[in-house]
Design an enzyme around this catalytic site. Structure first.
Site, PDB file in Angstrom:
ATOM      1  N   HIS A 256      -0.440  24.921 -33.451  1.00  0.00           N
ATOM      2  CA  HIS A 256      -0.907  25.707 -34.600  1.00  0.00           C
ATOM      3  C   HIS A 256      -2.428  25.848 -34.581  1.00  0.00           C
ATOM      4  O   HIS A 256      -3.123  25.165 -33.838  1.00  0.00           O
ATOM      5  CB  HIS A 256      -0.475  25.056 -35.922  1.00  0.00           C
ATOM      6  CG  HIS A 256      -1.108  23.713 -36.152  1.00  0.00           C
ATOM      7  ND1 HIS A 256      -0.709  22.575 -35.497  1.00  0.00           N
ATOM      8  CD2 HIS A 256      -2.120  23.334 -36.971  1.00  0.00           C
ATOM      9  CE1 HIS A 256      -1.444  21.553 -35.886  1.00  0.00           C
ATOM     10  NE2 HIS A 256      -2.316  21.980 -36.785  1.00  0.00           N
TER      11      HIS A 256
ATOM     12  N   ASP B  21      -5.358  25.723 -37.621  1.00  0.00           N
ATOM     13  CA  ASP B  21      -5.348  25.201 -38.992  1.00  0.00           C
ATOM     14  C   ASP B  21      -5.455  26.303 -40.049  1.00  0.00           C
ATOM     15  O   ASP B  21      -6.290  27.204 -39.946  1.00  0.00           O
ATOM     16  CB  ASP B  21      -6.494  24.201 -39.181  1.00  0.00           C
ATOM     17  CG  ASP B  21      -6.239  22.924 -38.403  1.00  0.00           C
ATOM     18  OD1 ASP B  21      -5.067  22.518 -38.278  1.00  0.00           O
ATOM     19  OD2 ASP B  21      -7.217  22.333 -37.902  1.00  0.00           O
TER      20      ASP B  21
ATOM     21  N   HIS C  46      -3.877  23.750 -31.413  1.00  0.00           N
ATOM     22  CA  HIS C  46      -3.780  22.342 -31.031  1.00  0.00           C
ATOM     23  C   HIS C  46      -2.409  21.783 -31.425  1.00  0.00           C
ATOM     24  O   HIS C  46      -1.667  22.398 -32.214  1.00  0.00           O
ATOM     25  CB  HIS C  46      -4.914  21.521 -31.645  1.00  0.00           C
ATOM     26  CG  HIS C  46      -4.996  21.629 -33.130  1.00  0.00           C
ATOM     27  ND1 HIS C  46      -5.538  22.721 -33.771  1.00  0.00           N
ATOM     28  CD2 HIS C  46      -4.579  20.793 -34.108  1.00  0.00           C
ATOM     29  CE1 HIS C  46      -5.456  22.555 -35.069  1.00  0.00           C
ATOM     30  NE2 HIS C  46      -4.868  21.397 -35.313  1.00  0.00           N
TER      31      HIS C  46
ATOM     32  N   ARG D 220     -10.155  13.793 -41.371  1.00  0.00           N
ATOM     33  CA  ARG D 220     -10.282  15.197 -40.977  1.00  0.00           C
ATOM     34  C   ARG D 220     -11.050  16.008 -42.021  1.00  0.00           C
ATOM     35  O   ARG D 220     -10.810  15.867 -43.221  1.00  0.00           O
ATOM     36  CB  ARG D 220      -8.882  15.806 -40.807  1.00  0.00           C
ATOM     37  CG  ARG D 220      -8.907  17.213 -40.244  1.00  0.00           C
ATOM     38  CD  ARG D 220      -7.515  17.787 -40.112  1.00  0.00           C
ATOM     39  NE  ARG D 220      -7.205  18.600 -41.279  1.00  0.00           N
ATOM     40  CZ  ARG D 220      -6.319  19.586 -41.285  1.00  0.00           C
ATOM     41  NH1 ARG D 220      -5.626  19.874 -40.207  1.00  0.00           N
ATOM     42  NH2 ARG D 220      -6.097  20.276 -42.382  1.00  0.00           N
TER      43      ARG D 220
HETATM   44  C1  SIN Z   1      -4.203  18.405 -37.086  1.00  0.00           C
HETATM   45  O1  SIN Z   1      -3.343  19.221 -36.784  1.00  0.00           O
HETATM   46  O2  SIN Z   1      -5.188  18.705 -37.733  1.00  0.00           O
HETATM   47  C2  SIN Z   1      -4.049  16.966 -36.634  1.00  0.00           C
HETATM   48  C3  SIN Z   1      -4.373  16.789 -35.213  1.00  0.00           C
HETATM   49  C4  SIN Z   1      -4.248  15.355 -34.769  1.00  0.00           C
HETATM   50  O3  SIN Z   1      -4.017  14.473 -35.593  1.00  0.00           O
HETATM   51  O4  SIN Z   1      -4.397  15.123 -33.577  1.00  0.00           O
END
Ligand code: SIN
Length: 277
Positions: A96, A98, A253, A268
């Site tokens: 995806h 974000d 990612h 995050r």
């Molecule tokens: C995310 O999708 O923001 C999380 C990525 C991760 O935890 O590696």
């Protein structure tokens, strides 16, 4: 400060810099350049408080509030991503970009590792610009002005909120049951580099705006498989104190869920983006 590519398609590790202190103008500019050139940059062995992380994130734009998970009390821009020993599911465990379901999806994301399993829990990244460039002229022309319908509820059989409730350690906001949906060009142009990228993803893109889901699915599947071909990807192995900063306008990612019974805890911050064009 050194910048070294970690793969052919995207990703660079930056060494020789302490991100907890105020950055000089030249270091800040070099980090921003590396971010645009490599699309995802990595640092290791950093010691950041949540306030430091918000300050560092503001190098790339304005830190935002994520709608679905409660932020930390003093720094609401920081959410904790936790997979505890007893959790089966992880957060972000499919390809995806974000918040692509928002009208103005996140420009980028700063992820900081606090606790990581000894092995496993890597994050994969894909270069959606390289994937676009590798398409035939015929396919590029066909994608032309197509728009994708991106939904926060797509792919969750019992709803997003129910899926999130399985992650014990992550506290949802009151808004968690609210769905978001936005239409964005399938081919978007990066506002800073001018590069075109494929902008659709397996997690959130339900269909093209002028077609049914059934009609859209074969082409969505082809494009999503194409973006994540191994030659367009890199893989980052986390260690405590590591940081990744990725450009959501040109990458996707995937957080790999391969560490049953182990704990992984991250902080995050997402950065406000513009309307994809
Ligand atoms: C995310 O999708 O923001 C999380 C990525 C991760 O935890 O590696």
């Amino acid at each position: 400060m050194q910048v070294e590519a970690i793969a052919g398609a995207l990703g660079a590790e930056i060494t020789g810099i302490d991100l907890s202190s105020e950055l000089s103008n030249s270091d800040a500019a070099a980090i921003r350049d590396a971010f645009l050139d490599h699309k995802v940059i990595f640092f290791r062995d950093q010691k950041l408080t949540p306030k430091d992380q918000v300050r560092f994130a503001s190098l790339f734009g304005e830190p935002d509030i994520y709608p679905f998970i409660e932020g930390l009390p003093d720094t609401p821009e920081v959410i904790e991503i936790l997979k505890a020993e007893g959790d089966a599911k992880n957060f972000g465990g499919s390809w995806h970009s974000d918040t692509s379901y928002m009208e103005q999806p996140a420009l980028g994301t700063v992820l900081y590792a606090l606790e990581t399993p000894k092995a496993g829990g890597d994050t994969l990244f894909a270069n959606a610009g390289a994937a676009y460039e590798a398409l035939s002229d015929g396919m590029k022309a066909m994608l032309g002005d197509l728009k994708g319908v991106n939904s926060s509820e797509h792919g969750y059989a019992g709803g997003r909120a129910a899926a999130m409730a399985k992650l014990d350690g992550m506290k949802e906001t009151d808004q968690a049951a609210t769905g978001y949906e936005s239409r964005h060009p399938i081919v978007r142009t990066h506002p800073e580099t001018g590069q075109k990228s494929l902008y659709l993803n397996r997690s959130h893109t339900a269909c093209f705006d002028t077609m049914t889901e059934a009609e859209s699915k074969p082409l969505i599947d082809f494009l999503c498989d194409h973006i994540t071909r191994p030659e367009f990807t890199c893989r980052f192995r986390w260690t405590p104190g590591a940081i990744a900063v990725w450009d959501n306008r040109a990458t996707q990612h995937f957080a790999v869920n391969d560490y049953p019974g182990k704990r992984r805890r991250m902080h995050r911050v997402t950065i406000k983006g513009d309307t994809p064009r």
